[in-house]
Structures are given as structure tokens and as C-alpha cells.
Design an enzyme around this catalytic site. Structure first.
Site, short mmCIF file in Angstrom:
data_model
loop_
_atom_site.label_atom_id
_atom_site.label_comp_id
_atom_site.label_asym_id
_atom_site.label_seq_id
_atom_site.Cartn_x
_atom_site.Cartn_y
_atom_site.Cartn_z
N ASP A 45 -4.94 -2.98 -3.05
CA ASP A 45 -5.45 -1.93 -2.17
C ASP A 45 -5.58 -0.61 -2.93
O ASP A 45 -4.73 -0.28 -3.76
CB ASP A 45 -4.48 -1.77 -1.00
CG ASP A 45 -4.90 -0.68 -0.03
OD1 ASP A 45 -5.96 -0.83 0.59
OD2 ASP A 45 -4.16 0.33 0.08
N GLU B 95 -9.53 -3.29 -4.94
CA GLU B 95 -10.39 -2.54 -4.03
C GLU B 95 -10.84 -1.25 -4.71
O GLU B 95 -10.07 -0.30 -4.83
CB GLU B 95 -9.66 -2.19 -2.73
CG GLU B 95 -10.60 -1.53 -1.73
CD GLU B 95 -9.95 -0.49 -0.82
OE1 GLU B 95 -10.62 -0.04 0.11
OE2 GLU B 95 -8.79 -0.11 -1.06
#
Ligand code: NAG
Ligand code: NAG
Ligand code: NAG
Length: 512
Positions: free
Chosen positions: A212, A248
Site C-alpha cells: 500500500d 501501489e
């Protein structure tokens, strides 16, 4: 010896790009906010029998409990510790899920939130999902432990301490992303705590990680952590298997930070994919499906073997993150099925299917004021079970796009055509297009405002095929449109422009 060393080095380099799915299972599904016990059931009853390779799960580590607004989905992105209890389940349930999914060949990919801890305004106390004490103001997280020294405040040069300017690389990586306390990943203590967390998950049997907010970390810091990771659990994976890594990084162009800076660490999320595909199917900006002939690198996307692709994700399906209004979601049912169908038929990238929950979407001045809603929940805040209806759809406001016949059958299509070349492209210069995958599968779309009636070279062996979009093959019977491929590979296709699903897909496992 030299050769052996070379192979060893090469092996280390390749490992993290391989999704670690079992052979001929070529997609994963994001079961956003599902409970571990529901995922375990879904692996056994649905994902394994239908050829899904794995599941991206919501962050499994302890997060802050936010009450204003009431337990939003984004509280899962505000860590308090690396203990494994959240509204998705506790550690016992997590272990049970990983074991049961692995045992049926469906692997688990963890959403790893390692850039930051909770928001600076999260207060102090034990309002966290495992009850751990923390103090956001003094940056004290004894359950890890992290203290004030483990954060980047001294490095951040913006006035507010938050990221203010995405054209300033240091700000993007050293300041707080929307007030989230930014971990000092250059510190050995922080690297070793993060690596210990990820290694614990590896020990339990997970196959890889979504990293993330990777854009908000220096690529070298991410690498230093990945270098500490162990090989996957040999109970389910061959010895020496590295975890699959996909980072990401939102790179739509126009900012100094590029997705390519992260290729050394693993794959990268290609956000241009869903933004562009949505624009094409909506016919915005003069786009047409005919232009998809060179889809992939030809559109300025990253190399296929570095890309993790998706039509929508949990952020941009509700207006967060990247892509804007062009992103197609389950709310745009008809175009969404075409987009996911196109993605799963096309050889570019490693594919992730989205599986969502419904929320009371409500627009004011162009913005969805309910974009924060957490998963369907009971009065006590616990997440509702995923119930399964008699017609195989899901109840309790779980959308289960992965169970829609058109999407599930295209997941199978992708497995059947795995490794076959992109072939036999046809278009009408407008929004009617078709292409094959070697001699294993063929797909045709009509997104024009008039009907389609053409004879095309499919590349497939002669025979009668059952369309897997309007129905499917069941035993020796086809519940759908039948397509007759002649001895020379030609077949005629008819698709009305008002058909519920204006596309047809056939493959060799759906031959009658
Ligand atoms: C985990 O959750 C299950 C189901 O709610 C419960 O039976 C079990 O006692 C919990 N285990 C722990 C260690 O909290
Ligand atoms: C495709 O679009 C063209 C206009 O670009 C149209 O004339 C034609 O009828 C359409 N269909 C086929 C099958 O070519
Ligand atoms: C489709 O085209 C073929 C060949 O041009 C024609 O014989 C047939 O009648 C057409 N079908 C429809 C439904 O228009």
C-alpha cells in the site's frame, strides 16, 4: 560455479514478479472487507472450482477504530500494531483461512500497510481492533513498538507536515499522506519490525503482498525491507519461492514520481489501465474500441510483465485515489462487464478482479458524500456475513462481481487461453472489435449504436461453441447463443446494440 551464481542471482531477480498462483490460474480477486471465515468458505465452495488463483484480502493487522464517521472502510489503512485482529477476524480465523484456501490451491495476498501508522488526530487510548494502547499525538505505539524516533517528522519539509505538493518528491515520501503518521523506513528498527510482520504472514502461508502507498516510500527503503523477507512456506510452495510483490504506485503521468522506479522491487499497479479503458467504453474524448488494437505498452503503459491490472479498485470505485469519473464500476453494470471481459481476454498484465460491497451512494455537487461507508455491518459494528442466495448471487449488500456469470466465465476463459498470442484482431473503425488468443479462444464486442453482423476468422478448430457470456455450456448442452466455426476457422456473429451484454466469447473448453 559462475553459471550457478548467475542463476541464483537471476532467480532472486525474477521471484517477486511471479504471482505464485497454481499453474493455469491466472487471476486474483480482491474480496474487499470480507471476513476471514467467509473467504475460507469462498475459496472452497467457489474460487477453487472456478479457477481463481488467489484473493487479495483487506489489511489483517490491528487498526484504529474511528467513530466519526462510523467505522469507515479507510480505518483499515490506519495501523496501530501488527497484531492480527480486525473486523475481518482474529489470528485463529486468519490461520484457518490461509490454510483452507491454500489447501484448495487459492492463495492469499495481503494488503500491507507499512508506509504509516494511524492519523495524527486519532487520539490516545485503546480504541483499536485488538485493544492495544497507542498515542497518536506523542507517536507512541508500544504494541509494535514504535516511538517518536521512528517517524519522519524531522525529514518532512512542508509547512503543515502533510504532503502539499506532489511535484516535490521528498514531500511525497517524507511527509504525512493525509495526516497519516509517516514511518521512518530508513531506520533499521522500523525495517526490522515491518519485515518481522511480513515474515510472520509468510510463515502462516501467504503468497505475496500488495504494498500500500508505495509511491510514498523511497524505492530503496521498500527494497531494504523486501531483502529481509523469507521464502514462502514449503507446505504449499516450492522451496526457494519468493513472495509476489505488487506495489501501489499511482502514476497517471504528469508527476515526477514514476511507477518504473519501483520495478526493481516487484510489479506495480497500472492505474492508466482502468482510467483509459473506462474512457474508451464510455466513448469520451473521442475514444473508440477500434483504438484498442495496440492496447498495453502501445498505450504508454508499463511492460506487461511488470503490470498488475484492474478495471477499478477499492479507492477509485468511490472517487478516491486515481482515475476520476471515467472509472467503471459495478454501478455501471453493462459497460463494467464489457470492460472486465476485455481485460480478462487481453494478454496484457496480471489481472485482479474487484469484489465490492454496496453503499448508499449519494452525490452532492458531483461528490459522493457517502464515499466513506464501511462494509455492511450489524448494530454492534461487526461485519455482516456474506450470504449466498439460491441463484448463487450474494446477499447482505455484498456485490460479488466475481460471481457474475460473465465475469466468472471470463476468469475461466483467461485460464484456458493462458500463454496464447493476441491474434486475429478485427475492428470496424468504430466500437465493434474482436480478437482471438491463438487457437484457444475468441471474443467480440459491439459497443456501437447499431447492430453487428459479421463473419470473422476466429483461429479456432471447427465445431459448435457455446457463448460463455449469454450463458454457458452445461454438460453437452448450451444455455446460450451457439457459434458455429467452419473448417476454415470462420464464424458468423450477430450482436444487437441493445443486447443486455453486447459481447460474445468462446473458447475450446466450451465446445459442444
Ligand atoms: C477468534 O474468533 C472466534 C470466532 O469468533 C472465536 O471463537 C475465538 O475464540 C477467537 N479466538 C481468539 C484467540 O480470540
Ligand atoms: C462498423 O462501423 C461502420 C462505421 O464506422 C459501419 O459502417 C459498419 O456498418 C459497422 N459495422 C460493421 C460490421 O462494419
Ligand atoms: C447477416 O449477414 C448475412 C450475410 O450478409 C445475411 O445473410 C443475414 O441475413 C444477416 N443476418 C441478419 C440477422 O441480419
Amino acid at each position: 560455479m559462475g553459471m550457478y551464481l548467475l542463476l541464483l542471482v537471476a532467480g532472486v531477480c525474477w521471484g517477486q514478479y511471479n504471482p505464485n498462483t497454481v499453474p493455469k490460474r491466472t487471476s486474483i480477486v480482491h474480496l474487499f472487507e470480507w471476513r476471514w471465515q467467509d473467504i475460507a468458505e469462498e475459496c472452497e465452495r467457489y474460487l477453487a472450482p472456478n479457477g481463481f488463483g488467489g484473493v487479495q484480502i483487506s489489511p489483517p493487522n490491528e487498526n484504529v477504530i474511528i467513530t466519526d464517521p462510523q467505522q469507515p472502510w479507510w480505518e483499515r489503512y490506519q495501523p496501530v500494531s501488527y497484531k492480527l485482529c480486525t473486523r475481518s477476524g482474529n489470528e485463529t480465523e486468519f490461520r484457518d483461512m490461509v490454510t483452507r484456501c491454500n489447501n484448495v490451491g487459492v492463495h492469499i495476498y495481503v494488503d500491507a500497510v507499512i508506509n504509516h501508522m494511524c492519523g495524527a488526530n486519532a487520539g490516545a487510548g485503546d480504541h483499536a481492533t485488538c485493544g492495544s494502547y497507542f498515542n497518536a499525538k506523542t507517536e507512541d505505539f508500544p504494541a509494535v513498538p514504535y516511538s517518536v524516533w521512528d517517524f519522519n517528522d524531522h525529514k518532512c519539509k512542508s509547512r503543515s507536515g502533510n504532503i502539499e505538493n506532489y511535484h516535490d518528491i521528498s514531500q511525497v515520501r517524507d511527509c504525512r499522506l493525509v495526516s497519516l503518521l509517516d514511518l521512518a523506513l530508513d531506520r533499521e528498527h522500523v525495517r526490522s519490525r515491518v519485515a518481522a510482520y511480513l515474515n510472520r504472514l509468510i510463515g502462516l502461508g501467504v503468497a505475496g503482498f500488495r504494498i500500500d502507498a508505495a509511491k510514498h516510500m523511497w524505492p530503496a527503503d521498500v527494497k531494504a525491507i523486501l531483502d529481509k523477507l523469507e521464502d514462502l512456506n514449503t507446505q504449499w510452495f516450492p522451496a526457494g519461492t519468493k513472495p509476489f510483490i505488487y506495489q501501489e504506485v499511482i502514476d497517471l503521468g504528469g508527476e515526477p514520481i514514476k511507477g518504473s522506479e519501483y520495478f526493481g522491487n516487484g510489479r506495480v499497479t497500472e492505474f492508466k489501465y482502468g482510467a483509459k479503458l473506462g474512457t474508451v467504453l464510455r466513448k469520451w474524448d473521442g475514444e473508440k474500441m477500434a483504438y484498442l488494437k495496440n492496447w498495453g505498452e502501445g498505450w504508454g503503459f508499463m511492460p506487461s510483465d511488470r503490470a498488475l491490472v484492474f478495471v477499478d479498485n477499492h479507492d477509485n470505485q468511490r472517487g478516491h485515489g486515481a482515475g476520476g469519473a471515467s472509472i467503471l464500476t459495478f454501478w455501471d453494470t453493462r459497460l463494467y462487464k464489457m470492460a472486465v471481459g476485455f481485460m480478462l481476454a487481453h494478454p496484457y498484465g496480471f489481472t485482479r478482479v474487484m469484489s465490492s460491497f454496496r453503499w448508499p451512494r449519494y452525490f452532492q455537487n458531483g461528490k459522493d458524500v457517502n464515499d466513506w461507508y464501511g462494509p455492511p455491518s450489524n448494530a454492534d459494528g461487526s461485519t455482516k456475513a456474506v450470504t449466498i442466495n439460491a441463484d448463487t448471487t450474494c446477499g447482505n449488500d455484498w456485490v460479488c462481481e466475481h460471481r457474475w456469470r460473465q465475469i466468472r466465465n471470463m476468469v475461466i476463459f483467461r485460464n484456458v487461453v493462458d500463454g496464447e498470442p493476441f491474434s486475429n484482431w478485427w475492428d470496424n473503425g468504430s466500437n465493434q472489435v474482436a480478437f482471438g488468443r491463438g487457437n484457444k479462444g475468441f471474443i467480440i464486442f459491439n459497443n456501437d449504436d447499431w447492430s453487428l453482423n459479421v463473419s470473422l476468422q476466429t483461429g479456432l478448430p471447427a465445431g459448435t461453441y457455446c457463448d460463455i457470456i449469454s450463458g454457458q455450456k452445461e454438460g453437452d448442452f448450451c444455455t446460450a447463443v451457439e457459434v458455429h466455426v467452419a473448417a476454415d476457422g470462420m464464424a458468423n456473429f450477430l450482436i444487437g446494440n441493445e443486447d443486455q451484454d453486447p459481447f460474445i466469447a468462446i473458447h475450446v473448453d466450451a465446445k459442444l
